[in-house]
Design a protein around this motif. Structure first.
Motif, PDB file in Angstrom:
ATOM      1  N   LEU A  59      21.411  -2.673  15.726  1.00 22.04           N
ATOM      2  CA  LEU A  59      20.562  -1.439  15.938  1.00 22.04           C
ATOM      3  C   LEU A  59      21.340  -0.072  15.495  1.00 22.04           C
ATOM      4  CD1 LEU A  59      18.668  -2.155  19.287  1.00 22.04           C
ATOM      5  CD2 LEU A  59      17.789  -1.990  17.146  1.00 22.04           C
ATOM      6  N   LEU A  60      22.729   0.120  16.036  1.00 22.97           N
ATOM      7  CA  LEU A  60      23.349   1.266  15.753  1.00 22.97           C
ATOM      8  C   LEU A  60      24.229   1.127  14.540  1.00 22.97           C
ATOM      9  CD1 LEU A  60      24.524   2.201  19.363  1.00 22.97           C
ATOM     10  CD2 LEU A  60      22.536   2.892  18.211  1.00 22.97           C
ATOM     11  N   GLU A  61      24.403   0.102  14.090  1.00 19.66           N
ATOM     12  CA  GLU A  61      25.385  -0.015  12.755  1.00 19.66           C
ATOM     13  C   GLU A  61      24.631  -0.532  11.620  1.00 19.66           C
ATOM     14  OE1 GLU A  61      28.856   0.605  12.267  1.00 19.66           O
ATOM     15  OE2 GLU A  61      28.643   1.646  14.555  1.00 19.66           O
ATOM     16  N   GLY A  62      23.675  -1.558  11.946  1.00 15.07           N
ATOM     17  CA  GLY A  62      23.079  -2.045  11.034  1.00 15.07           C
ATOM     18  C   GLY A  62      23.816  -3.146  10.102  1.00 15.07           C
ATOM     19  N   THR A  63      22.937  -4.133   9.485  1.00 17.38           N
ATOM     20  CA  THR A  63      23.520  -5.015   8.577  1.00 17.38           C
ATOM     21  C   THR A  63      24.133  -4.427   7.223  1.00 17.38           C
ATOM     22  OG1 THR A  63      22.488  -6.809   9.799  1.00 17.38           O
ATOM     23  CG2 THR A  63      23.345  -7.308   7.803  1.00 17.38           C
ATOM     24  N   HIS A  64      25.130  -4.249   6.740  1.00 15.39           N
ATOM     25  CA  HIS A  64      25.500  -3.639   5.775  1.00 15.39           C
ATOM     26  C   HIS A  64      25.318  -4.449   4.379  1.00 15.39           C
ATOM     27  CE1 HIS A  64      28.988  -1.764   8.319  1.00 15.39           C
ATOM     28  NE2 HIS A  64      27.528  -1.300   8.625  1.00 15.39           N
ATOM     29  N   ASN A  65      24.765  -3.645   3.199  1.00 15.67           N
ATOM     30  CA  ASN A  65      24.689  -4.216   1.895  1.00 15.67           C
ATOM     31  C   ASN A  65      26.027  -4.691   1.386  1.00 15.67           C
ATOM     32  OD1 ASN A  65      24.202  -4.623  -0.830  1.00 15.67           O
ATOM     33  ND2 ASN A  65      22.239  -3.723  -0.644  1.00 15.67           N
ATOM     34  N   PRO A  66      26.384  -5.950   0.916  1.00 15.05           N
ATOM     35  CA  PRO A  66      27.544  -6.507   0.603  1.00 15.05           C
ATOM     36  C   PRO A  66      27.901  -5.281  -0.690  1.00 15.05           C
ATOM     37  CG  PRO A  66      26.184  -8.102   0.846  1.00 15.05           C
ATOM     38  CD  PRO A  66      25.338  -7.260   0.977  1.00 15.05           C
ATOM     39  N   LYS A  67      26.994  -4.939  -1.557  1.00  8.67           N
ATOM     40  CA  LYS A  67      27.358  -4.029  -2.729  1.00  8.67           C
ATOM     41  C   LYS A  67      28.019  -2.610  -2.046  1.00  8.67           C
ATOM     42  CE  LYS A  67      24.792  -6.139  -6.437  1.00  8.67           C
ATOM     43  NZ  LYS A  67      25.998  -6.396  -7.220  1.00  8.67           N
ATOM     44  N   ASP A  68      27.317  -2.213  -1.192  1.00 10.91           N
ATOM     45  CA  ASP A  68      27.693  -1.057  -0.440  1.00 10.91           C
ATOM     46  C   ASP A  68      29.073  -1.050   0.100  1.00 10.91           C
ATOM     47  OD1 ASP A  68      25.638   0.598  -1.295  1.00 10.91           O
ATOM     48  OD2 ASP A  68      24.376   0.146   0.598  1.00 10.91           O
ATOM     49  N   ASP A  69      29.219  -2.407   0.937  1.00  7.34           N
ATOM     50  CA  ASP A  69      30.541  -2.634   1.568  1.00  7.34           C
ATOM     51  C   ASP A  69      31.853  -2.594   0.422  1.00  7.34           C
ATOM     52  OD1 ASP A  69      29.919  -2.956   4.341  1.00  7.34           O
ATOM     53  OD2 ASP A  69      29.572  -4.837   4.038  1.00  7.34           O
ATOM     54  N   LYS A  70      31.511  -2.956  -0.520  1.00  8.82           N
ATOM     55  CA  LYS A  70      32.671  -2.959  -1.534  1.00  8.82           C
ATOM     56  C   LYS A  70      33.092  -1.817  -1.962  1.00  8.82           C
ATOM     57  CE  LYS A  70      32.936  -6.251  -4.591  1.00  8.82           C
ATOM     58  NZ  LYS A  70      32.638  -7.236  -5.891  1.00  8.82           N
ATOM     59  N   ILE A  71      32.144  -0.846  -2.246  1.00  6.40           N
ATOM     60  CA  ILE A  71      32.476   0.483  -2.717  1.00  6.40           C
ATOM     61  C   ILE A  71      32.814   1.379  -1.634  1.00  6.40           C
ATOM     62  CG2 ILE A  71      30.126   1.500  -2.612  1.00  6.40           C
ATOM     63  CD1 ILE A  71      30.572   3.017  -5.477  1.00  6.40           C
ATOM     64  N   VAL A  72      32.216   1.219  -0.416  1.00  8.50           N
ATOM     65  CA  VAL A  72      32.810   2.095   0.678  1.00  8.50           C
ATOM     66  C   VAL A  72      34.032   1.778   1.188  1.00  8.50           C
ATOM     67  CG1 VAL A  72      32.249   2.271   3.251  1.00  8.50           C
ATOM     68  CG2 VAL A  72      30.509   2.397   1.848  1.00  8.50           C
ATOM     69  N   ASP A  73      34.697   0.414   0.997  1.00  8.93           N
ATOM     70  CA  ASP A  73      35.829   0.083   1.223  1.00  8.93           C
ATOM     71  C   ASP A  73      36.994   0.712   0.268  1.00  8.93           C
ATOM     72  OD1 ASP A  73      35.141  -1.478   3.361  1.00  8.93           O
ATOM     73  OD2 ASP A  73      35.210  -3.359   2.480  1.00  8.93           O
ATOM     74  N   ALA A  74      36.391   0.735  -1.034  1.00 11.69           N
ATOM     75  CA  ALA A  74      37.193   1.250  -2.228  1.00 11.69           C
ATOM     76  C   ALA A  74      37.437   2.879  -1.859  1.00 11.69           C
ATOM     77  CB  ALA A  74      36.517   1.014  -3.592  1.00 11.69           C
TER      78      ALA A  74
END
Length: 437
Positions: A72-87
């Motif tokens: 609810l508070l974090e949500g399931t992240h989109n893998p493509k977003d995860d990659k660029i957010v990590d970068a």
């Protein structure tokens, strides 16, 4: 590690502007879908840590949350977003722009979206945001700033949050046509009202969105706004009004990007439509694409987005809270629901307790015996660096856990084979002894 440009090519930006919009000429080339869609993927089954992993996972932030609360508070992240957010996070870390409070996934994603996933442009915008927060003391503004004239201001400038839309987003309403600017400037100053606006933005990010997420049982990260501009014309756009408008617009677009889902401007008469041509020049194309200008026949469009029970009667709704001094005085919403707020307060209290426990455990193991004072900037950088390295180490360690389990199974099989071999050798030795006799 992939270079930022290579990573950027993998990011899929989908969606298109409303074809009926009259602002298509100024619509950005990339128009992103609602920010909530970025973490509304099917829930991923959480694997609970065990063995040594369970011990290692205890000090880390957010481990106290149940799976449902986390979704609810974090949500399931989109893998493509995860990659660029990590970068993006790694870019900020390598260039020394460390901030434990503002390197979370949702904040970084908002700045990336605002700059069409251009890492360098998003970095520049984010650094300005962090510097602004430090200069304005935003982290303590809710404790230090008391807008004691709030009730008087709302009488001459009717505004406030009122309920949620059909998706669960907070609804914010202003009655611009009823603003008495002379009275407004007698009871407060523009500078104090801007500070009040910042306080409300902080409260929305840190309280209204989490409460709305718990109530809607899905992640909420943006607001739907309604501006009632009945009887508004060029005479309302005086020098003080222009200054106030510019200050708030700058703050919202520069420091709270991607928090507006949709803006309805209703009761737009001929006078406002002339004014609108002037106002549009101050708005970026991304914001313009989220604005719907309607005349007096607006009720159907509003009800499509907002249930009548969450609409005040002056907007054609069925609100029943008007007896309590007016809808815009009520601050109606999940953020004032006792059951929701009790749950949220318990979660925040538990989080703070875990953070204190984590700090205590680090102190016991000598992590804080670095020779820096707690208030030293060097200490802050060292602490943030440790957190960044610790988090990444933990993530890499988790990736090795399946291989570790597989290795354990193979070791067990080898141990069994070794025992069998010992028995065979023992039998052969006995047989050799019998032959010697």
């Amino acid at each position: 590690m992939q270079k930022p440009k290579e990573l950027l090519k993998e990011v899929l930006i989908s969606g298109s502007p409303n074809p009926s919009s009259k602002c298509t000429r100024r619509t950005p080339k990339t128009f992103h879908p609602p920010i909530e869609t970025h973490w509304q993927l099917p829930p991923i089954k959480e694997q609970r840590p065990h063995g040594i992993m369970k011990l290692l996972s205890q000090p880390f932030k957010y481990r106290w949350r149940s799976q449902s609360q986390k979704l609810l508070l974090e949500g399931t992240h989109n893998p493509k977003d995860d990659k660029i957010v990590d970068a993006f996070r790694e870019l900020l870390f390598l260039e020394g722009h460390l901030s434990e409070k503002h390197l979370d996934y949702h904040t970084l994603l908002r700045f990336l979206r605002m700059r069409d996933y251009d890492l360098m442009k998003a970095k520049d915008m984010f650094v300005q945001y962090v510097n602004w927060r430090e200069e304005m003391r935003i982290d303590t503004i809710l404790q230090e700033f008391n807008f004691e004239e709030y009730q008087e201001v709302r009488k001459c400038y009717p505004h406030g949050y009122h309920g949620v839309d059909r998706y669960g987003r907070p609804v914010y309403i202003e009655r611009i046509g009823m603003v008495d600017l002379d009275m407004f400037l007698r009871v407060t100053t523009i500078e104090r009202f801007v500070k009040h606006h910042i306080c409300e933005q902080e409260k929305t990010l840190n309280w209204r969105y989490p409460a709305s997420s718990l109530a809607a049982k899905k992640h909420i990260a943006s607001t739907i706004s309604i501006l009632d501009v009945k009887d508004v014309g060029m005479n309302h756009f005086s020098k003080p009004a222009r200054y106030l408008f510019m200050e708030i617009q700058k703050i919202d677009s520069s420091y709270y990007p991607e928090t507006l889902h949709l803006l309805f401007i209703v009761n737009a008469g001929p006078g406002f439509r002339v004014l609108w041509k002037v106002i549009k020049a101050f708005l970026d194309a991304r914001t313009l694409a989220k604005i719907v200008v309607l005349g007096s026949d607006y009720k159907r469009r509003l009800i499509e987005a907002i249930d009548p029970s969450n609409l005040p009667s002056f907007l054609g709704g069925e609100c029943a809270c008007c007896d309590a001094g007016g809808c815009l005085f009520s601050d109606k919403g999940p953020w004032n629901d006792p059951e929701v707020t009790a749950t949220l307060e318990a979660m925040l209290y538990t989080e703070e307790s875990e953070q204190r426990k984590c700090s205590s455990e680090k102190s016991v193991f000598g992590h804080n015996n670095s020779g820096f004072e707690d208030s030293s900037p060097t200490y802050e950088i060292a602490r943030d660096s440790r957190k960044y390295v610790d988090d990444h180490f933990f993530q890499k360690l988790q990736a090795f856990e399946p291989m570790l389990e597989d290795a354990k199974e193979k070791i067990k099989m080898l141990e069994t084979a070794l025992e069998d071999t010992k028995l065979v050798l023992k039998g052969i030795a006995q047989h050799v002894e019998e032959l010697k006799r």
